[in-house]
Design an enzyme around this catalytic site. Structure first.
Site, PDB file in Angstrom:
ATOM      1  N   SER A 196       0.839  -1.193   0.000  1.00  0.00           N
ATOM      2  CA  SER A 196       0.000   0.000   0.000  1.00  0.00           C
ATOM      3  C   SER A 196       0.874   1.242   0.000  1.00  0.00           C
ATOM      4  CB  SER A 196      -0.936  -0.024   1.217  1.00  0.00           C
ATOM      5  OG  SER A 196      -1.927   0.970   1.093  1.00  0.00           O
ATOM      6  N   ASN A 197       0.327   2.371   0.312  1.00  0.00           N
ATOM      7  CA  ASN A 197       1.077   3.632   0.367  1.00  0.00           C
ATOM      8  C   ASN A 197       0.438   4.528   1.425  1.00  0.00           C
ATOM      9  OD1 ASN A 197      -0.995   5.478  -0.917  1.00  0.00           O
ATOM     10  ND2 ASN A 197      -0.823   3.884  -2.486  1.00  0.00           N
ATOM     11  N   PRO A 198       1.125   5.626   1.805  1.00  0.00           N
ATOM     12  CA  PRO A 198       0.632   6.416   2.960  1.00  0.00           C
ATOM     13  C   PRO A 198      -0.462   7.436   2.652  1.00  0.00           C
ATOM     14  CG  PRO A 198       2.959   6.858   2.471  1.00  0.00           C
ATOM     15  CD  PRO A 198       2.401   6.124   1.318  1.00  0.00           C
TER      16      PRO A 198
END
Ligand code: CTP
Length: 388
Positions: A196-198
């Site tokens: 995923s990513n932030p």
């Protein structure tokens, strides 16, 4: 402490043509002088002392007739008093008598702000229709003792929020459908691990809320974020890029404007294990396959819809964003730099450049995400129906 921002806020409000009246709480007067407040407001100061002085009429009732009450640098204490309905001081008594909108601009350190007692009081005030601006992340306090959440919004932003409350937004999206995607996607490797990513989802939520306030019928498709579902719109929750694609394509057919702020993972595991993978001693490699490019897919059958994308670049921004706009057939992209201070993932501000397919572009100053959303919508609105 944040009371020191009150004179600046008063000046901004007066520049916007408003008449201002000031109540200074007793604790505010430890941080800011009566003269700096009354000079900035160009009116006499109201204090607990003046409240008890013999005067015709009840001061708090007259003050409560204001078209808007803004609580600048609101403490946990004032918030609690208002939530409880206490009236032992002028500010609380005025808040208890007020009929118009109330805008709270809290300032306190993160530990206090996040305390369940404060959060409950804030929720109570919101449930009574009060508005809350911030606090935002950043350093604050005279010795920089605070970092993280807790810095009060800046005067410019407080004034902009106040003006929005006083003059309801133009209903320039009435009758139009707006689809917004927000947040990250999760690409599961097995039931407990994912790529995923932030992305915080804040930018997309701001676009969705601004469109709703301007009269649009809004569908928000969001990945996993820690923001509450906004009222007054259809909210769909997804996790993976494939789910995002399905939800977006489903809602896209009757949309007038589609804004893709979602940070879509470019790849997913070729195979998602149904059981948790046990660790092995050696190295492992994961076979990734590309996810579909949803914006490009929307662009391929664009029709009359206006399409807006976001491009995150670390270099050659305008060129690369213009290339993406052309490739994906978007009307424009908002380019931002994740590595720049103040505009990183999760922040409350954004500094973007609007980039068109022909590489013409406008750099906007650093703004709150809400303000970026308002400008994005104004630009998109001018394109809706333009080809008819
Ligand atoms: N986007 C999308 N589907 C994807 C990837 C991105 O719809 N699979 C959208 C994003 O929501 C954003 C825009 O495309 O509006 C730009 O995303 P970005 O990741 O910057 O572009 P990419 O095409 O993935 O380019 P690269 O990763 O090579 O920079």
């Amino acid at each position: 402490m944040a009371a020191v921002k009150a004179p600046g806020t008063l000046r901004r409000l007066r520049e916007a043509g408003l008449e201002t009246l000031v109540i200074a709480t007793t604790s505010a007067l430890h941080f800011v002088t009566p003269l700096s407040l009354s000079a900035a407001a160009d009116s006499a100061l109201h204090t607990d002392q003046s409240w008890f002085a013999p005067q015709p009429g009840a001061q708090h009732l007259r003050l409560a007739r204001a078209d808007l009450v803004v609580c600048v640098g609101a403490s946990a204490d004032l918030i609690a008093r208002a939530a409880l309905g206490l009236a032992g001081d002028l500010a609380s008594a005025t808040l208890l008598s007020v009929r118009g909108p109330v805008l709270w601009v809290p300032a306190m350190n993160e530990a206090m702000w996040l305390h369940p007692a404060v959060q409950l009081n804030v929720a109570l005030l919101k449930s009574r229709g009060h508005h809350v601006l911030g606090p935002v992340s950043g350093s604050f306090g005279s010795s920089g003792e605070g970092a993280g959440l807790g810095r009060m919004a800046e005067p410019e932003e407080i004034a902009a929020a106040a003006m929005r409350l006083l003059s309801p937004p133009a209903q320039d999206f009435r009758g139009l459908r707006v689809l917004v995607s927000a947040g990250p996607t999760r690409e599961y490797l097995d039931p407990v691990r994912f790529i995923s990513n932030p992305s915080s989802g804040k930018m997309g939520f701001a676009v969705a809320e601004a469109a709703r306030d301007r009269g649009a019928e809004v569908t928000l498709v969001t990945g996993p974020v820690s923001l509450p579902d906004p009222d007054g719109m259809t909210v769909r929750h997804i996790e993976s890029a494939l789910e995002l694609r399905e939800a977006v394509l489903h809602a896209a057919h009757d949309a007038d404007l589609i804004v893709m702020t979602a940070a879509v993972a470019d790849y997913r595991a070729a195979e998602t294990k149904t059981e948790k993978e046990a660790k092995t001693a050696g190295e492992v490699s994961i076979h990734l396959v590309p996810n579909p490019d949803i914006l490009a897919e929307l662009g391929a059958s664009k029709g009359r819809r206006v399409l807006v994308g976001f491009a995150m670049e670390t270099h050659a921004g305008v060129e690369r964003a213009a290339g993406k706009a052309r490739r994906k057939n978007a009307d424009f992209m908002l380019l931002n730099y994740p590595t720049r201070e103040g505009t990183a993932f999760g922040g409350d501000d954004n500094q973007v450049t609007l980039v068109r397919p022909d590489a013409s572009h406008d750099a906007w100053p650093r703004l709150s995400k809400r303000e970026v959303a308002e400008r994005l919508l104004s630009e998109a609105r001018s394109l809706i129906g333009a080809g008819d």
